[in-house]
Design an enzyme around this catalytic site. Structure first.
Site, PDB file in Angstrom:
ATOM      1  N   TRP A 181       1.189  -1.202  -0.058  1.00 38.08           N
ATOM      2  CA  TRP A 181       0.089   0.008  -0.213  1.00 38.08           C
ATOM      3  C   TRP A 181       1.179   1.181   0.102  1.00 38.08           C
ATOM      4  CZ3 TRP A 181      -4.792  -0.380  -1.521  1.00 38.08           C
ATOM      5  CH2 TRP A 181      -5.815  -1.787  -0.660  1.00 38.08           C
ATOM      6  N   GLN A 202      -3.125   5.661  -2.947  1.00 40.98           N
ATOM      7  CA  GLN A 202      -4.694   6.038  -2.907  1.00 40.98           C
ATOM      8  C   GLN A 202      -5.214   7.566  -3.197  1.00 40.98           C
ATOM      9  OE1 GLN A 202      -5.235   5.393   0.907  1.00 40.98           O
ATOM     10  NE2 GLN A 202      -4.390   3.142   1.386  1.00 40.98           N
ATOM     11  N   TRP A 432      -0.875  17.062  10.976  1.00 39.06           N
ATOM     12  CA  TRP A 432      -0.839  15.665  11.345  1.00 39.06           C
ATOM     13  C   TRP A 432      -0.592  15.406  12.810  1.00 39.06           C
ATOM     14  CZ3 TRP A 432       2.905  11.521  12.812  1.00 39.06           C
ATOM     15  CH2 TRP A 432       2.249  10.120  12.582  1.00 39.06           C
ATOM     16  N   GLU A 488      -7.828  11.727   7.314  1.00 39.18           N
ATOM     17  CA  GLU A 488      -8.266  11.032   7.519  1.00 39.18           C
ATOM     18  C   GLU A 488      -9.228  10.946   8.979  1.00 39.18           C
ATOM     19  OE1 GLU A 488      -5.561   7.355   8.198  1.00 39.18           O
ATOM     20  OE2 GLU A 488      -5.265   6.790   6.325  1.00 39.18           O
ATOM     21  N   TYR A 491      -8.641   8.177  14.399  1.00 45.08           N
ATOM     22  CA  TYR A 491      -9.210   6.055  14.345  1.00 45.08           C
ATOM     23  C   TYR A 491      -9.387   6.139  16.038  1.00 45.08           C
ATOM     24  CZ  TYR A 491      -5.999   5.698  10.500  1.00 45.08           C
ATOM     25  OH  TYR A 491      -4.696   5.344   9.080  1.00 45.08           O
TER      26      TYR A 491
END
Length: 590
Positions: A181, A202, A432, A488, A491
């Site tokens: 990936w 991606q 981030w 993203e 999580y």
């Protein structure tokens, strides 16, 4: 599948040092051997002191000596994801037969005015061997301002975030993945003579690029001002094509002129551009002598740096980690702050790391802002609150500027970047909140929002924002434009109750405030992976007022492995992405 024509790793034997002193640490030149007949003029013996973490190579040096140093740095940095070592490996104009495998916190760059002034015959590449071919953690590195003639005809740049391939000329093919990936990335101001293969990437942004061809697709591939962009339209294939980049400034860079003097080239603003700034001839811009810069080296304090700024100096920040007990204040128009080798600022005691005044033409480039253990309200601010001056003729710009909260240890910051000034250009940022490393946890590396934009007419290219605990991006200013967004969601919400925006499940990846009357964005992706509690749901990834002046093009949401749910792409439209249907696309809104 990996192309077999591309080398997996550097296999050059490490040789003992030859003619001690010829590896040019600290940016200075020792005595050199007799140059080859075709070598460029040697760098001046009066080169500035760039500190212990910069190596300057000259074409007159033995190849074995250069290769030995490249290998030594790579061995240290290959797996050094959260270490404090920083390196800049700089090549004076000329030709070199070497293989540069680029690890963490390593910048490999040419010192020519054009990429073609410095030719690497071999490779300048990034591999993911250390992670079994998985490149999703190949962060914080860069290749810049070089021509590369790859052995075997192809090279590899298998990276994810914060790893630009910028102002490069590759005389062959380029693979953007390894045997696994990958989640990048950026090509900017770059020419590839052969074909680019994005493989498992991606998402990817190619801005002001030229190439022989492109192959590859996954979720979100964006081409802005890219000559010969591939045919096809989102979502099948997932290509977003914008013919011209409306307003850009390329990143400033260090170079050596024909007389051996060090200078910094500052490119001019371009409008409605396509292709590179340099392949058609000399790039437009101006050169600043090195004497106009204060060279920041390890051990200097924030007071030392602020004194230099107050004295009217630009900053050239050499590789290192700098702890700040006071905020760095950039107040002079046209100030250049240029970092080498991922130079890193860490604010201590809850201060902001850097504030930029609401003035024309500041350029901030090549820096990592790493949150300290005491919460900072912001890590960086551009313009004071309420700023309203028009900077359209000479905007402030950010180039390869990164923010991190946690990962290298406990870090806390309420907001990472606040843009109050108008007309700011963002040219590749990764903002981030860490999802792995040290000091990571829902109540540990706390951070509300990655980016808040209050200024008018702000343009962002390559905006990566991940894992913040409230809205990832909050856009309050009118006239904003974003070309490529990758996100993203966090999580780690322990349960739904811990991640609620009032009565709404979850926060958004990108929120345009209700008061905004004009905004436009192209090529946006938001992904969820709620592995702490896969029952967590985000009601929508994007929110915006529904009016004619606010428009979105080519959006995608993904539930990674079906771990959690994004119910809608934007407002109540599109979706869901969940365990039953991982990927949801939306071509336009409204």
């Amino acid at each position: 599948m990996k192309s077999r024509s591309i080398r997996r790793r550097t296999r050059t034997r490490v040789l003992p040092a030859v003619a001690a002193g010829l590896v040019l640490a600290a940016g200075t030149l020792a005595a050199v051997t007799t140059p080859h007949a075709d070598a460029a003029p040697a760098v001046s013996a009066a080169a500035p002191d760039l500190g212990p973490n910069v190596d300057v190579f000259d074409p007159s040096m033995p190849r074995e000596q250069i290769q030995s140093r490249l290998d030594e740095v790579f061995r240290q940095q290959e797996t050094n994801q959260f270490g404090e070592q920083r390196h800049a490996l700089l090549f004076a104009p000329g030709s070199y037969d070497v293989d540069a495998n680029v690890g963490f916190y390593t910048q490999v760059a040419g010192l020519g005015l054009s990429p073609d002034d410095t030719d690497i015959n071999g490779a300048v590449h990034a591999e993911a061997d250390w992670f079994d071919g998985n490149a999703t953690q190949n962060f914080w590195r860069g290749a810049e301002n070089l021509a590369v003639t790859p052995a075997g005809g192809a090279d590899r740049w298998a990276v994810s975030q914060a790893a630009p391939y910028r102002r490069m000329h590759l005389k062959g093919d380029l693979a953007l993945d390894d045997n696994g990936w990958s989640s990048g990335g950026l090509l900017a101001d770059t020419k590839i003579d052969g074909q680019v293969d994005s493989g498992s990437q991606q998402q990817w942004l190619s801005r002001n690029t030229e190439w022989g061809g492109w192959t590859g697709k996954n979720w979100n591939m964006v081409f802005v001002g890219a000559d010969n962009a591939p045919e096809g339209n989102f979502p099948d294939p997932p290509y977003t094509r914008v013919a011209k980049a409306p307003v850009t400034r390329e990143k400033p860079f260090l170079y050596v002129d024909d007389a051996g003097a060090y200078k910094v080239f500052v490119p001019e603003v371009r409008h409605d551009s396509s292709g590179t700034s340099w392949s058609g001839g000399d790039a437009a811009g101006s050169s600043l002598p090195i004497d106009d810069f204060h060279i920041v080296k390890e051990g200097e304090s924030a007071a030392d740096i602020n004194a230099a700024l107050a004295d009217g100096k630009n900053l050239l920040v050499t590789p290192g980690v700098y702890h700040l007990d006071q905020t760095l204040k950039v107040t002079r128009p046209d100030t250049v702050v240029l970092g080498l080798g991922l130079a890193t600022f860490v604010p201590d005691g809850g201060v902001s790391a850097m504030n930029v005044a609401d003035v024309d033409g500041v350029k901030i480039a090549g820096l990592l802002f790493d949150a300290g253990t005491t919460n900072s309200d912001t890590l960086m601010r551009i313009g004071a609150e309420g700023s309203s001056a028009d900077h359209s003729a000479n905007p402030t710009s950010l180039h390869d500027v990164y923010f991190r909260v946690g990962g290298a240890g406990v870090g806390r910051a309420t907001t990472s970047l606040v843009v109050n000034s108008a007309d700011v250009i963002g040219d590749h940022t990764w903002i981030w909140r860490a999802d792995h490393g040290d000091g990571v946890g829902w109540n540990t590396n706390t951070a509300d929002t990655g980016l808040i934009v209050n200024g008018a007419d702000v343009t962002m290219y390559g905006l990566f924002v991940e894992h913040y605990q409230k809205h990832q991006v909050l856009w309050n200013g009118n006239g904003g434009r974003t070309y490529f967004f990758q996100n993203e969601m966090p999580y780690d919400p322990p349960d739904q109750a811990a991640w609620m925006d009032g009565s709404t499940q979850g926060y958004t990846a990108y929120k345009v405030a209700d008061s905004v009357t004009s905004h436009e964005a192209w090529g946006l992706g938001s992904y969820c992976f709620f592995n702490a509690n896969k029952s967590v749901t985000a009601e929508h990834a994007f929110t915006a007022p529904q009016r004619d002046g606010v428009r979105f093009h080519d959006m995608v949401t993904v539930s990674l492995g079906g771990t959690g749910t994004i119910r809608h792409v934007i407002n109540g439209a599109g979706g869901p992405s969940d365990a039953s249907s991982n990927v949801a696309n939306l071509v336009s809104y409204p």
